[in-house]
Design an enzyme around this catalytic site. Structure first.
Site, short mmCIF file in Angstrom:
data_model
loop_
_atom_site.label_atom_id
_atom_site.label_comp_id
_atom_site.label_asym_id
_atom_site.label_seq_id
_atom_site.Cartn_x
_atom_site.Cartn_y
_atom_site.Cartn_z
NE ARG A 244 -4.12 -1.66 -0.10
CZ ARG A 244 -4.26 -2.96 -0.43
NH1 ARG A 244 -3.46 -3.32 -1.21
NH2 ARG A 244 -5.34 -3.68 -0.55
CD GLU A 272 -3.17 2.30 -6.29
OE1 GLU A 272 -3.41 1.81 -6.93
OE2 GLU A 272 -1.61 2.67 -5.42
CG HIS A 291 -2.39 -1.55 -7.44
ND1 HIS A 291 -3.24 -0.64 -6.52
CD2 HIS A 291 -2.18 -3.51 -7.04
CE1 HIS A 291 -3.37 -1.46 -5.72
NE2 HIS A 291 -3.12 -2.09 -5.39
#
Length: 332
Positions: A244, A272, A291
């Protein structure tokens, strides 16, 4: 005896990605299946309409939270099988109050993330990115990143013995690397069983050639990799984050990266995606990916695990990965 009714809430657009034909056959063998009819995951109104007859449901990314209102409309619901990793976003206190059985496909997802992490470790210690750019610009071995290194002679620091962290440790075993672990929930006995050396975070930062993050995103872990930890890192270290983005103080990270001291692979950022003008998009010693460490196009092993969890639940067999209220506080 009649079959349990299981509601699939993930949305039909995601069926091919999440469920194999084998998973559908296995589900049909022990359950009566009802389907959320829309393409996208069920929102709250969809759940209120779908779940009243259900004994269990299968959830996924972007399904609405199973809150008190939803549970009040679903008096028969006894089990939830999540096809993703963390259940934090959609499992409410009302779920625990009803003593509903909750499982997650996190161990299946962990395999994908761990494999990506292993690849980044190898690419990182071999210094493939800076050296390939140097060759592209006309050079050869006369570069600060030379010589490339080997995994077996590297010290690998794992932050967090999560499902992913443990799988990375397993994948590293054939390389015979020295592995350091920071995890406050792992004792010395468990560390020995895992084949790692338990250390504090500052020691890990000082000693590791590679630091790989696998901790959950919690208030207590926010910016755990802060300015002081980053300054402890070796000048030629590799930092990998497939967990994360909030684990790292990115302002401090940018400052250290700008010095050219070490290399970073970031599959997650905070925010993000990074802002269009973020230095993380420009610095030569960082690679940011969108990601992608987990499964992307073929996540059918997640659906298969969710189905198996429900088969076990209704057969009275032990679960593969049950999530309990006492674990919930440690999930990111």
């Amino acid at each position: 005896m009649s079959k349990p009714i299981i509601a699939v809430t993930i949305g039909r657009a995601h069926y091919t990605r999440i469920f194999s034909e084998a998973a559908w056959r296995a589900l049909d063998a022990f359950a009566e299946v009802i389907h959320h009819p829309k393409e996208e995951p069920a929102n709250k109104a969809d759940l209120l309409a779908l779940l009243p007859p259900a004994d269990a449901c299968i959830t996924g990314w972007d399904v609405a939270p199973i809150d008190a209102d939803v549970l009040a409309a679903a008096p028969k619901l006894r089990a939830i099988a999540h096809t993703g990793g963390s259940v934090k976003r959609f499992v409410s206190e009302a779920v625990w109050a009803r003593n509903i059985h909750v499982t997650s496909a996190a161990p299946a997802l962990a395999q994908d993330v761990a494999e990506t992490t292993l690849g980044l470790i190898i690419v990182g210690v071999k210094r493939i990115l800076p050296l390939s750019q140097h060759v592209r610009e006309g050079g050869w071995r006369e570069h600060p990143a030379w010589p490339a290194r080997e995994v077996h002679s590297s010290v690998i620091g794992i932050v967090g013995a999560s499902n992913v962290g443990r799988r990375v440790i397993e994948l590293l075993r054939p390389f015979h690397a020295s592995i350091l672990l920071y995890d406050p929930y792992v004792n010395e006995t468990e560390a020995t069983r895992l084949g790692v050396t338990k250390v504090e975070l500052a020691e890990l930062a000082r000693r590791a050639d590679v630091i790989s993050l696998h901790a959950p995103a919690l208030p207590s872990t926010r910016h755990m990799i802060d300015r002081s930890l980053l300054r402890l890192m070796k000048d030629d270290a590799v930092l990998i984050n497939t967990a994360r983005g909030a684990l790292i103080d990115e302002e401090a990270l940018v400052e250290e990266l700008a010095k050219g001291r070490f290399f970073a692979f970031l599959d997650v950022t905070d925010p993000e995606p990074p802002a269009p003008d973020s230095p993380l998009r420009r610095l030569p010693n960082v690679v940011v990916t969108p990601h992608l460490a987990g499964c992307i196009t073929d996540c059918t092993h997640l659906g298969e695990m969710a189905v198996e969890e429900l088969r076990r639940f209704f057969a009275g067999e032990p679960p593969l990965n049950r999530i309990t209220p006492d674990q919930f506080g440690r999930i990111g």
